[in-house]
Design a protein around this motif. Structure first.
Motif, PDB file in Angstrom:
ATOM      1  N   LEU A 168       0.806  -1.217   0.000  1.00 30.12           N
ATOM      2  CA  LEU A 168       0.000   0.000   0.000  1.00 30.12           C
ATOM      3  C   LEU A 168       0.842   1.270   0.000  1.00 30.12           C
ATOM      4  CD1 LEU A 168      -2.843  -1.032   2.477  1.00 30.12           C
ATOM      5  CD2 LEU A 168      -2.922  -0.948  -0.029  1.00 30.12           C
ATOM      6  N   GLY A 169       2.108   1.154   0.340  1.00 25.95           N
ATOM      7  CA  GLY A 169       2.991   2.318   0.387  1.00 25.95           C
ATOM      8  C   GLY A 169       3.886   2.409  -0.831  1.00 25.95           C
ATOM      9  N   VAL A 170       5.098   1.914  -0.686  1.00 24.72           N
ATOM     10  CA  VAL A 170       6.107   2.120  -1.734  1.00 24.72           C
ATOM     11  C   VAL A 170       5.768   1.415  -3.042  1.00 24.72           C
ATOM     12  CG1 VAL A 170       7.990   2.649  -0.134  1.00 24.72           C
ATOM     13  CG2 VAL A 170       7.607   0.276  -0.850  1.00 24.72           C
ATOM     14  N   ASP A 171       5.091   0.253  -2.975  1.00 30.73           N
ATOM     15  CA  ASP A 171       4.743  -0.428  -4.224  1.00 30.73           C
ATOM     16  C   ASP A 171       3.714   0.363  -5.023  1.00 30.73           C
ATOM     17  OD1 ASP A 171       6.513  -2.499  -3.845  1.00 30.73           O
ATOM     18  OD2 ASP A 171       5.002  -3.939  -3.201  1.00 30.73           O
ATOM     19  N   GLN A 172       2.755   0.968  -4.347  1.00 27.34           N
ATOM     20  CA  GLN A 172       1.759   1.780  -5.057  1.00 27.34           C
ATOM     21  C   GLN A 172       2.401   3.022  -5.670  1.00 27.34           C
ATOM     22  OE1 GLN A 172      -1.159   0.914  -5.954  1.00 27.34           O
ATOM     23  NE2 GLN A 172      -1.596  -0.811  -4.623  1.00 27.34           N
ATOM     24  N   LYS A 173       3.393   3.595  -4.976  1.00 29.63           N
ATOM     25  CA  LYS A 173       4.106   4.750  -5.537  1.00 29.63           C
ATOM     26  C   LYS A 173       4.870   4.348  -6.800  1.00 29.63           C
ATOM     27  CE  LYS A 173       4.786   7.258  -1.220  1.00 29.63           C
ATOM     28  NZ  LYS A 173       5.763   7.675  -0.210  1.00 29.63           N
ATOM     29  N   LEU A 174       5.549   3.218  -6.738  1.00 34.84           N
ATOM     30  CA  LEU A 174       6.268   2.733  -7.915  1.00 34.84           C
ATOM     31  C   LEU A 174       5.296   2.459  -9.052  1.00 34.84           C
ATOM     32  CD1 LEU A 174       8.742   1.681  -9.464  1.00 34.84           C
ATOM     33  CD2 LEU A 174       8.411  -0.528  -8.293  1.00 34.84           C
ATOM     34  N   ALA A 175       4.179   1.828  -8.743  1.00 44.02           N
ATOM     35  CA  ALA A 175       3.185   1.510  -9.774  1.00 44.02           C
ATOM     36  C   ALA A 175       2.643   2.780 -10.422  1.00 44.02           C
ATOM     37  CB  ALA A 175       2.049   0.683  -9.185  1.00 44.02           C
ATOM     38  N   ALA A 176       2.343   3.793  -9.616  1.00 42.17           N
ATOM     39  CA  ALA A 176       1.840   5.047 -10.165  1.00 42.17           C
ATOM     40  C   ALA A 176       2.861   5.667 -11.115  1.00 42.17           C
ATOM     41  CB  ALA A 176       1.505   6.018  -9.037  1.00 42.17           C
ATOM     42  N   PHE A 177       4.137   5.610 -10.728  1.00 40.25           N
ATOM     43  CA  PHE A 177       5.211   6.115 -11.576  1.00 40.25           C
ATOM     44  C   PHE A 177       5.260   5.336 -12.897  1.00 40.25           C
ATOM     45  CE2 PHE A 177       9.606   5.597 -13.025  1.00 40.25           C
ATOM     46  CZ  PHE A 177       9.957   6.912 -13.281  1.00 40.25           C
ATOM     47  N   LEU A 178       5.194   4.017 -12.804  1.00 40.05           N
ATOM     48  CA  LEU A 178       5.247   3.191 -14.009  1.00 40.05           C
ATOM     49  C   LEU A 178       4.043   3.444 -14.925  1.00 40.05           C
ATOM     50  CD1 LEU A 178       6.523  -0.170 -12.436  1.00 40.05           C
ATOM     51  CD2 LEU A 178       7.848   1.446 -13.849  1.00 40.05           C
ATOM     52  N   HIS A 179       2.871   3.627 -14.335  1.00 48.42           N
ATOM     53  CA  HIS A 179       1.687   3.934 -15.138  1.00 48.42           C
ATOM     54  C   HIS A 179       1.846   5.277 -15.845  1.00 48.42           C
ATOM     55  CE1 HIS A 179      -0.940   0.580 -14.165  1.00 48.42           C
ATOM     56  NE2 HIS A 179      -0.556   0.669 -12.898  1.00 48.42           N
ATOM     57  N   LYS A 180       2.360   6.255 -15.111  1.00 48.62           N
ATOM     58  CA  LYS A 180       2.541   7.592 -15.678  1.00 48.62           C
ATOM     59  C   LYS A 180       3.491   7.556 -16.871  1.00 48.62           C
ATOM     60  CE  LYS A 180       4.365  10.473 -12.820  1.00 48.62           C
ATOM     61  NZ  LYS A 180       4.655  11.458 -11.762  1.00 48.62           N
ATOM     62  N   ARG A 181       4.459   6.670 -16.817  1.00 54.30           N
ATOM     63  CA  ARG A 181       5.441   6.544 -17.907  1.00 54.30           C
ATOM     64  C   ARG A 181       4.993   5.550 -18.981  1.00 54.30           C
ATOM     65  NH1 ARG A 181      10.568   8.750 -17.168  1.00 54.30           N
ATOM     66  NH2 ARG A 181      11.505   7.059 -18.373  1.00 54.30           N
ATOM     67  N   GLY A 182       3.799   5.001 -18.811  1.00 51.47           N
ATOM     68  CA  GLY A 182       3.301   4.037 -19.779  1.00 51.47           C
ATOM     69  C   GLY A 182       4.052   2.708 -19.737  1.00 51.47           C
ATOM     70  N   ALA A 183       4.628   2.396 -18.576  1.00 59.87           N
ATOM     71  CA  ALA A 183       5.482   1.205 -18.461  1.00 59.87           C
ATOM     72  C   ALA A 183       4.828   0.084 -17.678  1.00 59.87           C
ATOM     73  CB  ALA A 183       6.800   1.600 -17.793  1.00 59.87           C
ATOM     74  N   ALA A 184       3.600   0.264 -17.239  1.00 63.25           N
ATOM     75  CA  ALA A 184       2.921  -0.786 -16.481  1.00 63.25           C
ATOM     76  C   ALA A 184       2.274  -1.756 -17.462  1.00 63.25           C
ATOM     77  CB  ALA A 184       1.887  -0.177 -15.559  1.00 63.25           C
ATOM     78  N   GLY A 185       2.301  -3.015 -17.093  1.00 63.32           N
ATOM     79  CA  GLY A 185       1.668  -3.961 -18.005  1.00 63.32           C
ATOM     80  C   GLY A 185       1.464  -5.302 -17.414  1.00 63.32           C
TER      81      GLY A 185
END
Length: 148
Positions: free
Chosen positions: A131-148
């Motif tokens: 709920l903390g650092v992983d969600q922050k990383l995920a938000a960053f990856l989504h913003k960069r279009g790198a989540a998948g």
């Protein structure tokens, strides 16, 4: 072995734990399942080697998972864009690994481990980390279009 083990409730996955990053979510599900299996095993298992193996397996999978996350951080230059978040994330990984090693060493040297403390630590750490650092990383990856 601490005899008075309180019934630990299973870690129940909720939508709030989803990061939307396929590899991370898949690995989180494995960690949650492993934690729930550990909860069941520790209710009945008294063998020191079996409990040590459980901790060893959990640590090995956690390190594999941490490697996945840290590879994503490197691949997408997380540290350059979010230095404090990246530092905190990696520090969380290291502290978790150190704590599990301490528990294994205690088990090996004393033949005892407080099962309630162990399960409480694992469950609360995993929940806070996701709920903390992983969600922050995920938000960053989504913003960069790198989540998948």
């Amino acid at each position: 072995m601490t005899e008075t083990m309180h019934e630990q409730r299973p870690f129940v996955w909720a939508p709030k734990f989803d990061t939307g990053v396929g590899d991370i979510d898949d690995q989180h599900h494995v960690l949650v399942n492993t934690l729930n299996e550990a909860n069941l095993t520790l209710r009945h298992e008294t063998s020191i080697p079996a409990i040590d193996r459980l901790l060893q397996d959990l640590l090995a999978y956690a390190l594999y998972h941490f490697e996945t996350e840290e590879h994503l951080m490197l691949e997408h230059d997380y540290e350059a864009h979010e230095p404090e978040a990246a530092r905190q994330h990696i520090e969380d990984h290291r502290k978790f690994a150190q704590q599990v090693v301490i528990m294994r060493n205690t088990l090996g040297s004393t033949g005892d481990i407080d099962r309630d403390v162990l399960l409480s630590f694992l469950g609360s750490w995993l929940q806070q980390h996701i709920l903390g650092v992983d969600q922050k990383l995920a938000a960053f990856l989504h913003k960069r279009g790198a989540a998948g």
